[in-house]
Design a protein around this motif. Structure first.
Motif, PDB file in Angstrom:
ATOM      1  N   MET A   1     -13.786   4.849   3.013  1.00  0.00           N
ATOM      2  CA  MET A   1     -12.833   3.736   2.962  1.00  0.00           C
ATOM      3  C   MET A   1     -11.413   4.255   2.849  1.00  0.00           C
ATOM      4  SD  MET A   1     -14.619   0.782   0.669  1.00  0.00           S
ATOM      5  CE  MET A   1     -15.976   1.558  -0.173  1.00  0.00           C
ATOM      6  N   LEU A   2     -11.234   5.320   2.079  1.00  0.00           N
ATOM      7  CA  LEU A   2      -9.896   5.893   1.937  1.00  0.00           C
ATOM      8  C   LEU A   2      -9.436   6.550   3.234  1.00  0.00           C
ATOM      9  CD1 LEU A   2     -10.070   7.309  -1.693  1.00  0.00           C
ATOM     10  CD2 LEU A   2      -9.012   5.182  -0.898  1.00  0.00           C
TER      11      LEU A   2
ATOM     12  N   VAL B   1       0.844  -1.198   0.000  1.00  0.00           N
ATOM     13  CA  VAL B   1       0.000   0.000   0.000  1.00  0.00           C
ATOM     14  C   VAL B   1       0.879   1.248   0.000  1.00  0.00           C
ATOM     15  CG1 VAL B   1      -1.652   1.352   1.365  1.00  0.00           C
ATOM     16  CG2 VAL B   1      -2.004  -1.113   1.060  1.00  0.00           C
ATOM     17  N   ARG B   2       1.904   1.273   0.854  1.00  0.00           N
ATOM     18  CA  ARG B   2       2.791   2.447   0.912  1.00  0.00           C
ATOM     19  C   ARG B   2       3.467   2.682  -0.439  1.00  0.00           C
ATOM     20  NH1 ARG B   2       3.349   4.646   5.734  1.00  0.00           N
ATOM     21  NH2 ARG B   2       2.933   3.421   7.590  1.00  0.00           N
ATOM     22  N   ASP B   3       3.970   1.620  -1.058  1.00  0.00           N
ATOM     23  CA  ASP B   3       4.626   1.756  -2.366  1.00  0.00           C
ATOM     24  C   ASP B   3       3.652   2.295  -3.411  1.00  0.00           C
ATOM     25  OD1 ASP B   3       6.954   0.787  -1.242  1.00  0.00           O
ATOM     26  OD2 ASP B   3       6.831  -1.184  -2.216  1.00  0.00           O
ATOM     27  N   HIS B   4       2.434   1.778  -3.386  1.00  0.00           N
ATOM     28  CA  HIS B   4       1.402   2.225  -4.332  1.00  0.00           C
ATOM     29  C   HIS B   4       1.172   3.727  -4.182  1.00  0.00           C
ATOM     30  CE1 HIS B   4      -2.249   1.615  -6.811  1.00  0.00           C
ATOM     31  NE2 HIS B   4      -2.722   2.613  -6.084  1.00  0.00           N
ATOM     32  N   LEU B   5       1.041   4.181  -2.948  1.00  0.00           N
ATOM     33  CA  LEU B   5       0.776   5.597  -2.694  1.00  0.00           C
ATOM     34  C   LEU B   5       2.001   6.465  -2.978  1.00  0.00           C
ATOM     35  CD1 LEU B   5      -1.370   5.259   0.532  1.00  0.00           C
ATOM     36  CD2 LEU B   5      -2.167   5.726  -1.800  1.00  0.00           C
ATOM     37  N   CYS B   6       3.196   5.959  -2.689  1.00  0.00           N
ATOM     38  CA  CYS B   6       4.419   6.722  -2.958  1.00  0.00           C
ATOM     39  C   CYS B   6       4.616   6.942  -4.453  1.00  0.00           C
ATOM     40  CB  CYS B   6       5.634   6.016  -2.366  1.00  0.00           C
ATOM     41  SG  CYS B   6       5.736   6.207  -0.574  1.00  0.00           S
ATOM     42  N   ARG B   7       4.098   6.025  -5.257  1.00  0.00           N
ATOM     43  CA  ARG B   7       4.180   6.188  -6.709  1.00  0.00           C
ATOM     44  C   ARG B   7       3.076   7.118  -7.219  1.00  0.00           C
ATOM     45  NH1 ARG B   7       5.382   0.505  -6.507  1.00  0.00           N
ATOM     46  NH2 ARG B   7       3.236   0.048  -7.056  1.00  0.00           N
ATOM     47  N   LYS B   8       2.323   7.724  -6.258  1.00  0.00           N
ATOM     48  CA  LYS B   8       1.261   8.686  -6.550  1.00  0.00           C
ATOM     49  C   LYS B   8       0.185   8.094  -7.453  1.00  0.00           C
ATOM     50  CE  LYS B   8       4.174  12.758  -5.875  1.00  0.00           C
ATOM     51  NZ  LYS B   8       4.165  12.712  -4.489  1.00  0.00           N
ATOM     52  N   ARG B   9      -0.102   6.833  -7.234  1.00  0.00           N
ATOM     53  CA  ARG B   9      -1.189   6.186  -7.971  1.00  0.00           C
ATOM     54  C   ARG B   9      -2.495   6.409  -7.228  1.00  0.00           C
ATOM     55  NH1 ARG B   9       0.500   0.358  -9.546  1.00  0.00           N
ATOM     56  NH2 ARG B   9      -1.355   0.587 -10.815  1.00  0.00           N
ATOM     57  N   ASP B  10      -3.592   6.187  -7.898  1.00  0.00           N
ATOM     58  CA  ASP B  10      -4.920   6.425  -7.327  1.00  0.00           C
ATOM     59  C   ASP B  10      -5.148   5.526  -6.119  1.00  0.00           C
ATOM     60  OD1 ASP B  10      -7.575   6.923  -6.797  1.00  0.00           O
ATOM     61  OD2 ASP B  10      -8.317   6.191  -8.726  1.00  0.00           O
ATOM     62  N   PRO B  11      -5.401   6.116  -4.939  1.00  0.00           N
ATOM     63  CA  PRO B  11      -5.629   5.302  -3.738  1.00  0.00           C
ATOM     64  C   PRO B  11      -6.838   4.377  -3.882  1.00  0.00           C
ATOM     65  CG  PRO B  11      -5.375   7.614  -3.159  1.00  0.00           C
ATOM     66  CD  PRO B  11      -5.427   7.545  -4.642  1.00  0.00           C
ATOM     67  N   ALA B  12      -7.825   4.762  -4.687  1.00  0.00           N
ATOM     68  CA  ALA B  12      -9.016   3.931  -4.844  1.00  0.00           C
ATOM     69  C   ALA B  12      -8.684   2.581  -5.500  1.00  0.00           C
ATOM     70  CB  ALA B  12     -10.073   4.670  -5.657  1.00  0.00           C
ATOM     71  N   GLU B  13      -7.545   2.493  -6.206  1.00  0.00           N
ATOM     72  CA  GLU B  13      -7.128   1.227  -6.826  1.00  0.00           C
ATOM     73  C   GLU B  13      -6.771   0.177  -5.776  1.00  0.00           C
ATOM     74  OE1 GLU B  13      -3.849   2.206  -9.349  1.00  0.00           O
ATOM     75  OE2 GLU B  13      -5.089   3.308 -10.774  1.00  0.00           O
ATOM     76  N   ILE B  14      -6.453   0.619  -4.574  1.00  0.00           N
ATOM     77  CA  ILE B  14      -6.064  -0.284  -3.493  1.00  0.00           C
ATOM     78  C   ILE B  14      -7.283  -0.999  -2.920  1.00  0.00           C
ATOM     79  CG2 ILE B  14      -5.135  -0.315  -1.132  1.00  0.00           C
ATOM     80  CD1 ILE B  14      -3.351   2.028  -2.000  1.00  0.00           C
ATOM     81  N   VAL B  15      -8.423  -0.320  -2.969  1.00  0.00           N
ATOM     82  CA  VAL B  15      -9.645  -0.845  -2.363  1.00  0.00           C
ATOM     83  C   VAL B  15     -10.061  -2.142  -3.055  1.00  0.00           C
ATOM     84  CG1 VAL B  15     -12.078  -0.333  -1.917  1.00  0.00           C
ATOM     85  CG2 VAL B  15     -10.368   1.462  -1.658  1.00  0.00           C
ATOM     86  N   ASP B  16     -10.473  -3.112  -2.252  1.00  0.00           N
ATOM     87  CA  ASP B  16     -10.943  -4.403  -2.739  1.00  0.00           C
ATOM     88  C   ASP B  16     -11.978  -4.197  -3.848  1.00  0.00           C
ATOM     89  OD1 ASP B  16     -12.134  -6.929  -3.089  1.00  0.00           O
ATOM     90  OD2 ASP B  16     -12.143  -7.374  -0.951  1.00  0.00           O
ATOM     91  N   ALA B  17     -11.824  -4.923  -4.948  1.00  0.00           N
ATOM     92  CA  ALA B  17     -12.740  -4.795  -6.088  1.00  0.00           C
ATOM     93  C   ALA B  17     -14.195  -5.019  -5.666  1.00  0.00           C
ATOM     94  CB  ALA B  17     -12.346  -5.768  -7.188  1.00  0.00           C
TER      95      ALA B  17
END
Length: 158
Positions: free
Chosen positions: A70-71, A41-57
């Motif tokens: 949720m965010l 999760v930290r890596d995903h956010l550090c790459r400035k990607r959309d936080p909503a992509e982390i949320v379970d489908a």
């Protein structure tokens, strides 16, 4: 041997909350060798990607207000899973933070909530990461600067 403390309990709670939000296990093979859900999760956010992509489908497609909640819970989970135990909130503070994002489903609250959230903008990855950084007192900043760890932390965060 690792000592079990209230701060380690808070960390564990953060990990469980991340598992619930992401729908992934702590050590999912998709993360890569030795990487946990926290680091993923930290890596995903550090790459400035959309936080909503982390949320379970299975949780996606919900109303925007629920996605924002949720965010916010994701930010609280990351705060709980801070690498430094002294940066983690107490469980009492965690409960207060979670209560603060819970929305009431009553008809009056729904009207008020919609009015308040009509202008709500999605949380950016940068803002979400900033929310997970603990507020430090001037003494803490000076102590860390004098120990040399502040420079390392700043270099790592940048």
């Amino acid at each position: 041997m690792t000592k079990i403390t209230t701060k380690s309990d808070v960390y564990s709670f953060g990990v469980v909350l991340l598992e619930m939000i992401t729908g992934r296990r702590t050590l999912d093979p998709a993360f890569g060798e030795g990487q946990s859900v926290v680091q993923w999760v930290r890596d995903h956010l550090c790459r400035k990607r959309d936080p909503a992509e982390i949320v379970d489908a299975r949780l996606q497609g919900r109303p925007d207000t629920q996605v924002q909640e949720m965010l916010q819970a994701l930010g609280i989970a990351l705060l709980c899973a801070s690498p430094r135990p002294e940066d983690r909130p107490t469980i009492k503070d965690v409960a207060a933070l979670l209560r603060g994002i819970r929305h009431d489903d009553g008809p009056d609250a729904r009207k008020a909530g919609n009015a308040e959230r009509a202008d709500a903008k999605p949380i950016s990855p940068t803002k979400l990461m900033a929310l997970t950084r603990p507020v430090q007192t001037q003494a803490q900043v000076q102590a860390r600067a004098s120990s040399g760890s502040l420079g390392l932390l700043n270099n790592r965060d940048g």
